[in-house]
Each structure stands twice: as structure tokens, then as C-alpha cells.
Design an enzyme around this catalytic site. Structure first.
Site, PDB file in Angstrom:
ATOM      1  N   SER A 125       0.763  -1.124  -0.074  1.00 24.80           N
ATOM      2  CA  SER A 125       0.005  -0.087  -0.177  1.00 24.80           C
ATOM      3  C   SER A 125       0.685   1.273   0.055  1.00 24.80           C
ATOM      4  O   SER A 125       2.002   1.107   0.429  1.00 24.80           O
ATOM      5  CB  SER A 125      -0.846  -0.041   1.288  1.00 24.80           C
ATOM      6  N   TYR A 150      -2.030  -1.207  10.782  1.00 23.71           N
ATOM      7  CA  TYR A 150      -2.212  -1.895   9.443  1.00 23.71           C
ATOM      8  C   TYR A 150      -0.927  -1.628   8.367  1.00 23.71           C
ATOM      9  O   TYR A 150      -0.633  -2.194   7.819  1.00 23.71           O
ATOM     10  CB  TYR A 150      -3.630  -1.417   8.909  1.00 23.71           C
ATOM     11  N   LYS A 154       2.202  -3.882   6.312  1.00 28.78           N
ATOM     12  CA  LYS A 154       2.471  -3.860   4.951  1.00 28.78           C
ATOM     13  C   LYS A 154       4.221  -3.479   4.818  1.00 28.78           C
ATOM     14  O   LYS A 154       4.731  -4.178   4.264  1.00 28.78           O
ATOM     15  CB  LYS A 154       1.696  -2.754   4.319  1.00 28.78           C
ATOM     16  N   ASP A 296      -4.364  11.573   8.813  1.00 26.72           N
ATOM     17  CA  ASP A 296      -4.609  11.663   7.208  1.00 26.72           C
ATOM     18  C   ASP A 296      -3.377  12.559   6.703  1.00 26.72           C
ATOM     19  O   ASP A 296      -3.011  13.470   7.590  1.00 26.72           O
ATOM     20  CB  ASP A 296      -5.844  12.358   6.787  1.00 26.72           C
TER      21      ASP A 296
HETATM   22  N1  UFG Z   1     -12.639  11.279   3.230  1.00 21.60           N
HETATM   23  C1  UFG Z   1     -13.461  12.283   3.712  1.00 21.60           C
HETATM   24  N2  UFG Z   1     -14.676  11.497   4.144  1.00 21.60           N
HETATM   25  C2  UFG Z   1     -14.864  10.391   4.443  1.00 21.60           C
HETATM   26  C3  UFG Z   1     -13.628   9.466   3.973  1.00 21.60           C
HETATM   27  C4  UFG Z   1     -12.924   9.844   3.398  1.00 21.60           C
HETATM   28  O1  UFG Z   1     -13.311  13.445   3.576  1.00 21.60           O
HETATM   29  O2  UFG Z   1     -15.891  10.061   4.825  1.00 21.60           O
HETATM   30  C5  UFG Z   1     -11.210  11.905   2.915  1.00 21.60           C
HETATM   31  C6  UFG Z   1      -9.963  11.520   3.390  1.00 21.60           C
HETATM   32  O3  UFG Z   1      -9.771  12.573   4.783  1.00 21.60           O
HETATM   33  C7  UFG Z   1      -8.928  11.333   2.397  1.00 21.60           C
HETATM   34  C8  UFG Z   1      -9.685  10.838   1.325  1.00 21.60           C
HETATM   35  O4  UFG Z   1     -11.016  11.267   1.471  1.00 21.60           O
HETATM   36  O5  UFG Z   1      -8.605  12.827   2.275  1.00 21.60           O
HETATM   37  C9  UFG Z   1      -9.545   9.548   1.049  1.00 21.60           C
HETATM   38  O6  UFG Z   1      -9.833   8.666   2.182  1.00 21.60           O
HETATM   39  P1  UFG Z   1      -9.997   7.061   2.294  1.00 21.60           P
HETATM   40  O7  UFG Z   1     -10.171   6.801   3.310  1.00 21.60           O
HETATM   41  O8  UFG Z   1     -10.943   6.880   1.027  1.00 21.60           O
HETATM   42  O9  UFG Z   1      -8.487   6.650   1.825  1.00 21.60           O
HETATM   43  P2  UFG Z   1      -6.983   6.844   2.438  1.00 21.60           P
HETATM   44  O10 UFG Z   1      -6.131   7.691   1.352  1.00 21.60           O
HETATM   45  O11 UFG Z   1      -7.093   7.458   3.713  1.00 21.60           O
HETATM   46  O12 UFG Z   1      -6.498   5.534   2.627  1.00 21.60           O
HETATM   47  C10 UFG Z   1      -6.593   4.492   1.538  1.00 21.60           C
HETATM   48  C11 UFG Z   1      -6.571   3.128   1.938  1.00 21.60           C
HETATM   49  C12 UFG Z   1      -5.730   2.751   2.968  1.00 21.60           C
HETATM   50  C13 UFG Z   1      -4.372   2.945   2.335  1.00 21.60           C
HETATM   51  C14 UFG Z   1      -4.153   4.163   1.829  1.00 21.60           C
HETATM   52  C15 UFG Z   1      -2.878   4.326   1.053  1.00 21.60           C
HETATM   53  O13 UFG Z   1      -7.786   3.154   2.671  1.00 21.60           O
HETATM   54  O14 UFG Z   1      -5.642   1.203   3.029  1.00 21.60           O
HETATM   55  O15 UFG Z   1      -5.135   4.659   1.115  1.00 21.60           O
HETATM   56  O16 UFG Z   1      -2.576   5.536   0.805  1.00 21.60           O
HETATM   57  F1  UFG Z   1      -3.411   2.473   3.519  1.00 21.60           F
END
Ligand code: UFG
Length: 333
Positions: A125, A150, A154, A296
Site C-alpha cells: 500500500s 495496518y 505492510k 490523514d
Molecule cells: N474522506 C472524507 N470523508 C470520508 C472518508 C474519507 O473526507 O468519509 C477523505 C479523507 O480525509 C482523504 C480521502 O477522503 O482525504 C481518501 O480517504 P480514504 O479513507 O478513502 O483513503 P485513504 O487515502 O485514507 O486510505 C487509503 C486506504 C488505505 C491505504 C491508503 C494508502 O484506505 O488502506 O489509502 O495511501 F493504506
């Protein structure tokens, strides 16, 4: 013909990869304990491809079970998807995450050694890049400083694979660092089915559009990004699945350990995602700005050159495809 073993192959990325491998004429064996997937996925893979993968309900942390699978099948490669993957849950249950994710990887690798199976493709990831440097992340960017267990699993499995590749130079190991996989198969038959309230952006958007959730919380609008909201490299899951086939083809012709980013190289903000989804599908997605989510980072997108050069692979689908296919799946599932 020898077969490709997909651990966790009934899950979101595994099932799409099974489709691409079967379409490419490969024999596929799926081993999955169905802890986060459904057995009906096997029928759906058959409906899409016209071919039925072998399915074995199995926890691949169980050494005797994995030994029995290798003893009774001719397996030339493993694509290892099995593992726990919820970031928030990993903070609450670190021991379960370390135990499960490390055990499954070690058990499969040890069994492969006993059976002289030499090709291993691993689901890593982009989370391993942590906040050590700024996007775009290349495969050479520093890793570590993960923000949750998590991510550390990885990172640790990547270390295990580097050591394994060094000790056994006849092996071919591809470490695939996924960015943000979204979308679904265009048939609408397979996709992502999150348990309970979704953590990830796209499932939250689709469930909000469907009226299952009242409104989306946008986590922070004061990041140093184009519109203040978080930027990610969203990649269509079918493109990602094709990346596994390309990595397998590469591993079959080479030895050693290679790390590949699987992303598009382009970042979109949360608000851009919401607006695209609304426009493409002609639906409303109510949202409100909320505080930042702990852990984040502002921006995460790939430098996607290496996969293009060595694997001959690049993502072909665009954001409209991702939004359209995600919505079709939401309405079907
Ligand atoms: N976000 C929101 N509201 C939500 C969910 C997410 O604003 O309800 C935002 C987050 O703050 C972020 C973006 O949308 O800016 C993406 O969030 P995600 O949770 O969809 O994805 P992430 O980038 O946080 O995490 C994902 C995978 C992880 C992995 C990571 C790798 O879920 O398993 O990418 O960078 F590790």
C-alpha cells in the site's frame, strides 16, 4: 497447466484480479476464509469470464491447510491478497492485525519454499510512504513512520520479502503499492462491500447518494491543497487488477524483488470527487465540512513511471469511469 493461487481472492481486489487472470487464460485457485467476502463472488466471476476458478474455503494462516493446497495442486505463483485492511480497526486491534497479516504472509512463503514455488505478488500500500516526504511518491521515496498498525504490517511484510528475495535469488517477488482503488467491474456483478459504516471515501459517497447515509463528512478543508481538501490518487480496480497480471508476467521472466507503484499519477481532491460523482451519475451527494481525520496526510499520489517502463502497464480508465462503475455497483449490490 499450473495454477495461480490467489489468497483472499474473493475480496474486492482479488476478485477483479481473478477475472483478469481467467480472461488471460490462466488457471486460478482462490483460497479465502470469507471473513470479509461472500462465496457468491465465485459464481459472479464465472458469469463474467465463462470460467470457474477453483475455490477453497481456507484461512491461509493455517500451515496445514496451506500445505494441503500446495500438495494437491500444481501452483506456479501466488498473488497474496489475504489480510486485514481496515486502518481504524487496526489501531483498536493491533495484535490481531500483526498476528493475522504477518502469519498469513509467512505461512504462504514458507509453504512456497517447501514446494519450490518461486513467484510471489504482494498487495502492499502507498501507506508505507507515511509522511516521510511529499507527493508524488516514487518507489525510491523513504518508507516507514506509518501512522497505524495496518500500515506497519505492510511495511514489515515488505521487509520480509526483501530478505527472502536476497536469501533465495531464484525467487521473483513483486511488491505492489496500491494507491486508492475504487470503482467496480463494469458488469456491475463484483465490487466492494464494506462491512458497516464505510471508512473510505467512495463507498461513503455511493451510500450517501443511495440515501443509506445522510451526508458525507469532508474531513478537513484547510490542507495546503488546490481546494483545501485531501488529495488522493484514485485508481479503477479493473486497472489495478490488470497491473497484477502485468506484474505476474514480469515475475515469470525475471528474478529478484521489485517494488511497483500502482496508481494513475494524478491526484483528485475530496470535493473534486464529490462533484465528478454528482455530474457523471446525475445524483445528489449532500456533504458538510468536518474536522481533519487523525492520521490523514494532505496529498498522496504516485509517480507511476516505473510500472509503465518495466511492466508495460498504465491505468487506462478515468475518473468518470470510476464514478459511473462505483454507482452501478452500489445500485446492484
Ligand atoms: N474522506 C472524507 N470523508 C470520508 C472518508 C474519507 O473526507 O468519509 C477523505 C479523507 O480525509 C482523504 C480521502 O477522503 O482525504 C481518501 O480517504 P480514504 O479513507 O478513502 O483513503 P485513504 O487515502 O485514507 O486510505 C487509503 C486506504 C488505505 C491505504 C491508503 C494508502 O484506505 O488502506 O489509502 O495511501 F493504506
Amino acid at each position: 497447466m499450473s495454477a495461480i493461487l490467489l489468497t483472499g481472492g474473493a475480496g474486492f481486489i482479488g476478485s477483479h484480479t481473478a477475472v483478469e487472470l481467467l480472461n488471460a487464460g490462466r488457471e486460478v485457485i482462490i483460497a479465502d476464509d470469507l471473513s470479509n467476502s461472500e462465496v457468491s463472488v465465485i459464481d459472479r466471476i464465472e458469469t463474467i469470464t465463462g470460467k470457474r476458478p477453483v475455490f477453497i474455503k481456507a484461512d491461509v494462516a493455517d500451515a496445514s491447510v496451506v500445505e494441503a493446497i500446495f500438495a494437491s495442486h500444481d501452483i506456479s505463483a501466488v498473488v497474496h491478497f489475504a489480510g486485514f485492511k481496515a486502518v481504524g480497526e487496526s489501531v483498536a486491534k493491533p495484535l490481531e492485525y500483526y498476528r493475522n497479516n504477518l502469519d498469513t504472509a509467512l505461512t504462504v512463503l514458507e509453504t512456497m519454499r517447501r514446494h519450490d514455488c518461486r513467484h510471489f505478488i504482494f498487495s502492499s500500500s502507498a501507506t508505507v510512504y507515511g509522511d516521510n516526504s511529499a507527493a508524488p511518491f516514487s518507489e525510491e521515496s523513504p518508507t516507514g513512520n506509518c501512522t497505524n498498525p495496518y500500515g506497519w504490517t505492510k511495511y514489515m511484510i515488505e521487509q520480509i520479502l526483501q530478505g527472502t528475495g536476497k536469501a533465495y535469488p531464484e525467487m521473483a517477488i513483486a511488491i505492489l503499492r496500491y494507491f486508492n482503488p475504487i470503482g467496480a467491474h463494469e458488469s456491475g456483478l463484483i465490487g466492494e462491500k464494506p462491512n458497516g459504516i464505510p471508512n473510505n471515501l467512495l463507498p461513503y459517497i455511493t451510500q450517501t447518494a443511495a440515501g443509506i447515509r445522510k451526508q458525507l463528512s469532508v474531513f478537513g478543508n484547510d490542507y495546503p491543497t488546490k481546494d483545501g481538501t485531501g488529495v488522493r490518487d484514485y485508481i479503477h480496480v479493473v486497472d489495478l487488477a490488470k497491473g497484477h497480471l502485468a506484474a505476474l508476467n514480469y515475475a515469470e521472466k525475471n528474478t529478484g524483488v521489485q517494488v511497483f507503484n500502482l496508481g494513475t499519477g494524478t491526484g483528485y481532491s475530496v470535493l473534486e470527487m464529490v462533484e465528478s460523482f454528482k455530474r457523471v451519475n446525475n445524483v445528489d451527494v449532500p456533504y458538510a465540512i468536518a474536522p481533519r481525520r487523525p492520521g490523514d496526510i494532505a496529498e498522496c499520489y504516485a509517480e507511476a513511471k516505473k510500472a509503465r517502463e518495466l511492466l508495460g502497464w498504465h491505468a487506462e480508465k478515468n475518473l468518470d469511469d470510476m464514478c459511473r462503475d462505483a454507482w452501478r455497483w452500489q445500485q446492484n449490490c
